[in-house]
Design an enzyme around this catalytic site. Structure first.
Site, PDB file in Angstrom:
ATOM      1  N   THR A 176      53.440  43.154  87.635  1.00 25.30           N
ATOM      2  CA  THR A 176      52.808  43.404  88.933  1.00 25.30           C
ATOM      3  C   THR A 176      51.532  42.603  89.088  1.00 25.30           C
ATOM      4  O   THR A 176      50.760  42.493  88.145  1.00 25.30           O
ATOM      5  CB  THR A 176      52.407  44.897  88.968  1.00 25.30           C
ATOM      6  OG1 THR A 176      53.583  45.655  88.883  1.00 25.30           O
ATOM      7  CG2 THR A 176      51.622  45.247  90.210  1.00 25.30           C
ATOM      8  N   ARG A 204      64.789  53.178  91.666  1.00 24.70           N
ATOM      9  CA  ARG A 204      63.570  53.495  90.912  1.00 24.70           C
ATOM     10  C   ARG A 204      62.335  52.907  91.604  1.00 24.70           C
ATOM     11  O   ARG A 204      62.315  51.761  92.024  1.00 24.70           O
ATOM     12  CB  ARG A 204      63.698  52.934  89.497  1.00 24.70           C
ATOM     13  CG  ARG A 204      62.480  53.206  88.589  1.00 24.70           C
ATOM     14  CD  ARG A 204      61.548  52.047  88.554  1.00 24.70           C
ATOM     15  NE  ARG A 204      60.469  52.220  87.581  1.00 24.70           N
ATOM     16  CZ  ARG A 204      59.381  51.455  87.561  1.00 24.70           C
ATOM     17  NH1 ARG A 204      59.221  50.500  88.425  1.00 24.70           N
ATOM     18  NH2 ARG A 204      58.456  51.657  86.670  1.00 24.70           N
ATOM     19  N   VAL A 205      61.307  53.710  91.718  1.00 22.99           N
ATOM     20  CA  VAL A 205      60.031  53.243  92.255  1.00 22.99           C
ATOM     21  C   VAL A 205      58.966  53.527  91.199  1.00 22.99           C
ATOM     22  O   VAL A 205      58.953  54.593  90.594  1.00 22.99           O
ATOM     23  CB  VAL A 205      59.689  53.982  93.572  1.00 22.99           C
ATOM     24  CG1 VAL A 205      58.289  53.631  94.043  1.00 22.99           C
ATOM     25  CG2 VAL A 205      60.712  53.610  94.659  1.00 22.99           C
ATOM     26  N   GLY A 206      58.108  52.552  90.966  1.00 24.66           N
ATOM     27  CA  GLY A 206      57.090  52.710  89.925  1.00 24.66           C
ATOM     28  C   GLY A 206      55.749  53.143  90.475  1.00 24.66           C
ATOM     29  O   GLY A 206      55.643  53.738  91.557  1.00 24.66           O
ATOM     30  N   ASP A 207      54.710  52.826  89.743  1.00 26.59           N
ATOM     31  CA  ASP A 207      53.356  53.269  90.079  1.00 26.59           C
ATOM     32  C   ASP A 207      52.693  52.455  91.195  1.00 26.59           C
ATOM     33  O   ASP A 207      51.796  52.951  91.881  1.00 26.59           O
ATOM     34  CB  ASP A 207      52.455  53.165  88.840  1.00 26.59           C
ATOM     35  CG  ASP A 207      52.383  51.735  88.320  1.00 26.59           C
ATOM     36  OD1 ASP A 207      53.444  51.071  88.234  1.00 26.59           O
ATOM     37  OD2 ASP A 207      51.271  51.261  88.018  1.00 26.59           O
ATOM     38  N   GLY A 228      51.994  47.291  84.298  1.00 24.02           N
ATOM     39  CA  GLY A 228      52.689  47.698  83.078  1.00 24.02           C
ATOM     40  C   GLY A 228      53.732  48.763  83.374  1.00 24.02           C
ATOM     41  O   GLY A 228      54.194  48.875  84.513  1.00 24.02           O
ATOM     42  N   GLY A 230      55.197  51.576  84.687  1.00 24.81           N
ATOM     43  CA  GLY A 230      54.711  52.435  85.749  1.00 24.81           C
ATOM     44  C   GLY A 230      54.840  53.924  85.474  1.00 24.81           C
ATOM     45  O   GLY A 230      54.018  54.724  85.930  1.00 24.81           O
TER      46      GLY A 230
HETATM   47  N1  ASP Z   1      53.860  48.723  87.131  1.00 27.64           N
HETATM   48  C1  ASP Z   1      55.071  48.118  87.584  1.00 27.64           C
HETATM   49  C2  ASP Z   1      56.139  49.161  87.712  1.00 27.64           C
HETATM   50  O1  ASP Z   1      56.265  50.005  86.835  1.00 27.64           O
HETATM   51  C3  ASP Z   1      55.595  47.024  86.717  1.00 27.64           C
HETATM   52  C4  ASP Z   1      54.624  46.059  86.122  1.00 27.64           C
HETATM   53  O2  ASP Z   1      53.421  46.113  86.317  1.00 27.64           O
HETATM   54  O3  ASP Z   1      55.107  45.195  85.393  1.00 27.64           O
HETATM   55  O4  ASP Z   1      56.889  49.107  88.645  1.00 27.64           O
END
Ligand code: ASP
Length: 320
Positions: A176, A204-207, A228, A230
């Site tokens: 990200t 899927r949805v992350g942070d 990272g 999420g």
């Molecule tokens: N934080 C992002 C997610 O989990 C991925 C990333 O930062 O690489 O969707």
């Protein structure tokens, strides 16, 4: 003025963000501009067009944006529009809501006049096909490469030995971009845009689009952004947690240490997971921290031109 961006591919977006503020634009315009650059950069396979798709071969994007006044907007599961960060900004400015997802976000984007495009490139398609070919029984995992930066490698276990799959043919990256900025008027803003984890479950949805998890800004206190895995960041509400610690007068370095120590206690943490943070206090003082080595970020200030830093584990890089 200060501008910060996660990862090596944040270097140019950060330069653009800082230059925008030097030209008199607000921190909000600056972070959006930097994020858009990355969304258009086809060499960056973790953000915007040309990124890595999910397990069904569908590329889905998430983004969030927040300003000094607590205004915020986000979108998730966007599949046909290349600039989720700008849709998120429109959600913030043109609707009474904060977050729009999937079909609803796209309908809104269409209504706002955003141009549709196919986000998948030949490179994303090729990578997906390569990933599909990998035998399921091998329990292949995507692992951060030891060379750091933002690269990952495919790895699998065979007869108790860990083996790497040919990196050259797979050569993909994933991370990200999170941007924080403080403009000439001392106003803070932040932005976060991503395609999420590579080959994630469909849906899927992350942070990154979750205000308080991947991004949080309080103009009187400070701002934090995460990158990272999420799920680790979401369970800890890390960006909000960091800013709340700053509000209590805790120094950024200690706030980061505490946020990282929470993540270290997460029962789901495995050694191939990484989390990186950036923190920008209201007075322009900034720090970065990560769970492990390999995290890079860019920083530009009035006194120091845009520079790429390596953040090795929890030994933070100080502001000067
Ligand atoms: N934080 C992002 C997610 O989990 C991925 C990333 O930062 O690489 O969707």
């Amino acid at each position: 003025m200060e501008a910060l961006a996660t990862w090596k591919h944040g270097f140019e977006p950060n330069r653009i963000s800082f230059a925008a503020m030097a030209d008199g634009l607000s921190a909000l315009d600056a972070v959006e501009r930097g994020a858009r650059y990355c969304e258009d950069d086809l060499t960056c396979m973790s953000v915007g067009s040309g990124a890595i798709p999910d397990e069904l071969g569908v590329l889905t994007l998430d983004a969030s944006i927040m300003d000094h006044d607590g205004n915020c907007g986000s979108v998730s599961f966007v599949q046909n529009y290349p600039h989720p960060i700008s849709i998120a900004r429109k959600v913030m400015e043109e609707t009474p809501h904060i977050m729009l997802a999937g079909v609803g976000a796209e309908k809104f984007a269409e209504h706002e006049g955003f141009t549709k495009s196919n986000l998948m490139t030949d490179a994303s398609q090729k990578l997906y096909e390569k990933w599909k070919e990998l035998p399921e029984g091998l329990n292949v995992r995507l692992r951060r490469s030891e060379e750091g930066e933002h690269e990952y490698v495919f790895e699998y276990s065979e007869n108790g030995n860990t083996k790497k799959l040919d990196r050259k043919s797979l050569n993909e990256s994933h991370d990200t971009i999170g941007l924080l900025a403080r403009d000439k008027n001392g106003k803070l803003s932040g932005a976060c845009t991503t395609s999420g984890l590579a080959f994630k479950m469909h849906g899927r949805v992350g942070d990154s689009p979750i205000i308080g998890a991947g991004l949080y800004v309080d103009g009187e206190v400070g701002a934090a952004v995460a990158t990272g895995n999420g799920e680790l960041v979401m369970r800890a509400c890390s960006a909000f947690h960091i800013v709340e610690m700053l509000r209590q007068g805790i120094e950024p370095e200690h706030a980061l240490l505490e946020a990282i120590s929470r993540i270290k206690k997460d029962k789901h943490l495995t050694d191939d997971m990484q989390v990186g943070f950036l923190v920008l206090r209201h007075d322009g003082f900034w720090w970065a921290g990560s769970l492990r080595e390999g995290y890079q970020f860019a920083a530009a200030t009035d006194s120091k031109q845009n520079t790429l830093f390596n953040c090795s584990g929890i030994s933070f890089t100080p502001a000067s």
